[in-house]
Design an enzyme around this catalytic site. Structure first.
Site, short mmCIF file in Angstrom:
data_model
loop_
_atom_site.label_atom_id
_atom_site.label_comp_id
_atom_site.label_asym_id
_atom_site.label_seq_id
_atom_site.Cartn_x
_atom_site.Cartn_y
_atom_site.Cartn_z
N GLU A 36 0.87 -0.67 -0.12
CA GLU A 36 0.16 -0.46 0.35
C GLU A 36 0.93 0.75 0.01
O GLU A 36 2.06 1.14 0.50
CB GLU A 36 -1.16 -0.25 1.53
CG GLU A 36 -2.24 -1.18 1.17
CD GLU A 36 -2.94 -1.69 -0.03
OE1 GLU A 36 -3.68 -0.31 -0.58
OE2 GLU A 36 -3.05 -2.60 -0.17
N HIS A 176 -7.99 -3.88 -0.03
CA HIS A 176 -7.08 -2.97 0.05
C HIS A 176 -6.17 -2.96 1.33
O HIS A 176 -5.55 -1.26 1.44
CB HIS A 176 -7.17 -1.29 -0.65
CG HIS A 176 -7.89 -1.39 -1.74
ND1 HIS A 176 -6.49 -1.71 -2.99
CD2 HIS A 176 -8.49 -1.42 -2.74
CE1 HIS A 176 -7.47 -1.53 -4.43
NE2 HIS A 176 -8.68 -1.26 -3.42
N ASP A 181 -4.69 -8.78 0.83
CA ASP A 181 -4.35 -9.35 -0.84
C ASP A 181 -3.10 -10.03 -1.15
O ASP A 181 -3.72 -10.67 -2.23
CB ASP A 181 -4.15 -7.39 -1.25
CG ASP A 181 -5.14 -6.32 -1.55
OD1 ASP A 181 -6.25 -6.41 -0.57
OD2 ASP A 181 -5.07 -5.12 -1.94
#
Length: 593
Positions: A36, A176, A181
Site C-alpha cells: 500500500e 486494499h 491482498d
C-alpha cells in the site's frame, strides 16, 4: 580389487538437462507480496505505507510478513479512504529503511509474485536502489498477466484481483490492505496454476513461456500479410463475407499483420479472430497520426466485433448547465447549439452521474426537472430541508443570489475547480477521521470523475475553438510531417518532400484540406477521442506551430492541476487488466473521411 567405472556427466550436460526438464512448480517457493502506498509513482515522491507477503511452497503456507511503514509524509485523504490506513496508524511504524531489508530477508530464495507486479516490484526496487543496495536476482511472476492468458469473459468480467479472488473461491477477500491482498493473491496464483496444469504447464520455464504459444491454424494464415507494404497505415481483417472483424494501425503494416500469425500474438480473442479471417486489407497513411485517426473512424463506421474500444462514439453523455431563469444541471446525450455550458463527454452514464453528484455536493442549486417561473410559487422539496438546495421554488433565495451561485459553478466547470476540490476534500477528511471509509470512498470517486471530466473538457474546448491549427514535427528520417487541424478535427496530413519549398507545400496542403464546420459546446467536429489523439500529437516535444487561427489556451488554474495525483493513483492501484494486450495509442495526406 577392481571397481566398475561409473559414468560421470559433465557440468555442461547436467545444466542442459536441468534447463530442458525445468523446475517443477510444486517444488518452488513463492513469495506473494502486496504494497500500500501514498500514491502511484515512487519516482514522483510516493511512499510505501504497508508491506504484506505470504511465502508458499507446494500449496502450503510457510510464513507471513506484515508491517506498516512510516512514510514521513501525510497520507492523502483519498488514499486513506482507499486503504483504511491513516496518519495515526503509521506514526510509530518503522521507516522503509528498516522495513525493506526485513522483507528482503523474508523473501530471499523465492520467486516473487504480485498482482500487477510492475507497480509493487517497481516500488521495492526504487527504495532498494535509494538505500544503496544491490537488488537480489528475483524471478518475478505477475498474476494479472497470467490471468490474461487463461481467464475469459465467461469466467470473470475482468482480471481485477477482487474478480479473480471470487472466481477461484479465495479464502480472503481483497480489501486494499497489504496482507489481505497478498493472501487473496496466493489463492489466485494456485487457481491459475491449476488451470495451467490442465494445459500442460508444470514448470516455471513453461509458465514463463506460456504466452508464446499460438495455434497451428494461426501460423497457416501468414500468407494474408504478404501483399501489405512496409509502410504506416491501417489494416482491416475481414471474414469470408467481407465483414470487418478487426481494425488496427501500425507504422509498418506488413510486419504488424504478420505478427498475428507468429509467437508474438498471444491474445486468445485475436486467435479466434484470425481463425475467422480470410483477407487483410491495408490503407497506407502519410503519418502515424493520420493512421490513428483513420483507425478510429473506421472502427466507428464498421463497429468490428473484435475491437473493444471506439465502436460507439455516439453513445456519450454530457452534463449541461442550462440557460433559463433558474439554471440547473442536467444529464444529456447531445450537445445543442443553445448557449448552455457543457461538461464531457463521459464514456459511461455512471461516471457522468458521479460527476453530477460531486457538483451538487459543492453547489446546492436546484435538482428538480421542472421549469420554474421567475417568481417562486410553491413549497420546498426534501433536498431544501436537508440543506442540499437553496430552494428557489419557495423564495428561500432570490434571483441575484442564485445567479451568483450558478456563476461560481460555471467558473468551476470551465476554469477553476478549487471550490469543488476543497468541499469534497473537507468532507472526505471528516469521514475518514470517523473511519467511515466507504462513505468517503463515494466522495473520492465523485471528485476524481469531476476532475477528469473538467480537465478533458477544458483541453478539448481549447482546441475545438480554433478554426485552424497547422503544426509540423521533424521525423526521425529528417523530413517534416505536417497536420492541418480544424475545430479539433484532422483535416489533412502529409510529409514535406525532400527539396520542396516548405511554405508553398504547406499552403497547398491547407488548400486541399477538408472543410470543417464548427460544432457547439465542447464537442469536437470529430469525436472526442480523435481530438484527444490530435492533442497528444500537438503536445509532443518538438512540434512546431506553423499557424494558429484563433486562441489556443487552457486556464492556468484548471482541473489538470488537481488531476495529476488522482490519475497516478488510479492507474497504479487499478488492477483491472483487459483481456487484450493494450497497444500504446500511436498518435495519428489527404483529408481523412
Amino acid at each position: 580389487m577392481s571397481t566398475a567405472a561409473t559414468p560421470v556427466r559433465s557440468r555442461w550436460e547436467s545444466q542442459r538437462s536441468f534447463d530442458e526438464l525445468g523446475r517443477p512448480l510444486r517444488d518452488l517457493t513463492f513469495c506473494v507480496v502486496d504494497l500500500e502506498t501514498t500514491g502511484g509513482s515512487a519516482a514522483g515522491g510516493s511512499m510505501i505505507t504497508e508491506i504484506g507477503a505470504v511465502k508458499v511452497c507446494g500449496g502450503e503456507v510457510l510464513g507471513e510478513f506484515q508491517t506498516l511503514v512510516n512514510p514521513h509524509t501525510a497520507i492523502p485523504p483519498f488514499i486513506a479512504v482507499l486503504t483504511g490506513i491513516s496518519n495515526s496508524m503509521v506514526a510509530t511504524a518503522p521507516p522503509i529503511e528498516s522495513a525493506l531489508p526485513a522483507f528482503l530477508e523474508f523473501a530471499a530464495g523465492s520467486v516473487l509474485v504480485a498482482h500487477n507486479a510492475p507497480f509493487d516490484i517497481g516500488f521495492l526496487q526504487h527504495f532498494n536502489e535509494q538505500q544503496g543496495r544491490v537488488w537480489p536476482r528475483f524471478e518475478v511472476l505477475d498474476t494479472a498477466k497470467l490471468a490474461r492468458r487463461v481467464i475469459t469473459r465467461d469466467d470473470a468480467p475482468n482480471c481485477k484481483l477482487s474478480s479473480l479472488a471470487q472466481l477461484f473461491g479465495a479464502t480472503t477477500t481483497p480489501n486494499h490492505r497489504a496482507l489481505a491482498d497478498a493472501r487473496a493473491t496466493v489463492d489466485v496464483l494456485h487457481g491459475l496454476m491449476e488451470r495451467l496444469g490442465g494445459l500442460g504447464v508444470h514448470t516455471l520455464e513453461e509458465l514463463q513461456t506460456f504466452s508464446s504459444r499460438v495455434t497451428t491454424a494461426q501460423r497457416k494464415k501468414r500468407h494474408l500479410a504478404e501483399g501489405l507494404p512496409h509502410a504506416p497505415g491501417v489494416y482491416l481483417f475481414r471474414d469470408d463475407r467481407a465483414r470487418v472483424l478487426y481494425v488496427g494501425t501500425s507504422k509498418d503494416l506488413r510486419t504488424r499483420v504478420r505478427s498475428y500469425f507468429t509467437a508474438s500474438e498471444t491474445r486468445s480473442r485475436m486467435g479466434e479472430m484470425v481463425g475467422l479471417a480470410t483477407e487483410v486489407t491495408g490503407i497506407e497513411c502519410a503519418t502515424p497520426l493520420e493512421a490513428s485517426v483513420r483507425e478510429l473512424r473506421l472502427i466507428a463506421e464498421h463497429k468490428p466485433r473484435y475491437n473493444r474500444r471506439s465502436r460507439n462514439p455516439e453513445k456519450a453523455h454530457f452534463l449541461k448547465l442550462t440557460r433559463e431563469p433558474w439554471p440547473r444541471l442536467s444529464l444529456v446525450k447531445r450537445v445543442l447549439d443553445d448557449d448552455a455550458d457543457y461538461l464531457g463527454p463521459f464514456s459511461s452514464k455512471k461516471t457522468a452521474e458521479r460527476c453530477l453528484s460531486a457538483l451538487h455536493d459543492a453547489f446546492p442549486i436546484r435538482q428538480c426537472n421542472d421549469r420554474l417561473p421567475i417568481e417562486p410559487s410553491r413549497s420546498a422539496c426534501v433536498l431544501a430541508e436537508m440543506d442540499r438546495c437553496v430552494a428557489p421554488c419557495d423564495g428561500s433565495t432570490d434571483a441575484s443570489a442564485y445567479s451568483e451561485l450558478v456563476a461560481q459553478l460555471r467558473e468551476s466547470l470551465l476554469r477553476n475547480p478549487d471550490d469543488v476540490v476543497a468541499t469534497i476534500n473537507e468532507r472526505m477528511d471528516r469521514l475518514a477521521a470517523d473511519e467511515r471509509f466507504e462513505e468517503a470512498a463515494v466522495h473520492r470517486d465523485r471528485l476524481s470523475g469531476f476532475l477528469r471530466a473538467a480537465a478533458h473538457t477544458q483541453r478539448l474546448s481549447a482546441l475545438t475553438r480554433c478554426p485552424e491549427v497547422v503544426a509540423a514535427l521533424r521525423e526521425d528520417a529528417g523530413q517534416w510531417e505536417v497536420h492541418v487541424v480544424r475545430f479539433g478535427r484532422l483535416a489533412a496530413a502529409g510529409v514535406i518532400p525532400s527539396g520542396a519549398d516548405a511554405s508553398i507545400w504547406v499552403e497547398q496542403l491547407r488548400s486541399s484540406a477538408e472543410t470543417v464546420r464548427p460544432a457547439p459546446g465542447p464537442t469536437p467536429a470529430a469525436t472526442a477521442e480523435e481530438s484527444e489523439q490530435v492533442l497528444r500529437w500537438l503536445e509532443r516535444d518538438g512540434v512546431r506551430l506553423v499557424d494558429v487561427d484563433g486562441e489556443w489556451t487552457c486556464p492556468v488554474g484548471g482541473a489538470g492541476r488537481h488531476l495529476a495525483l488522482h490519475d497516478a493513483v488510479n492507474r497504479s492501484r487499478d488492477s483491472l487488466v483487459p483481456f487484450d494486450e493494450r497497444r500504446a495509442l500511436t498518435l495519428l495526406h489527404r483529408p481523412v473521411r
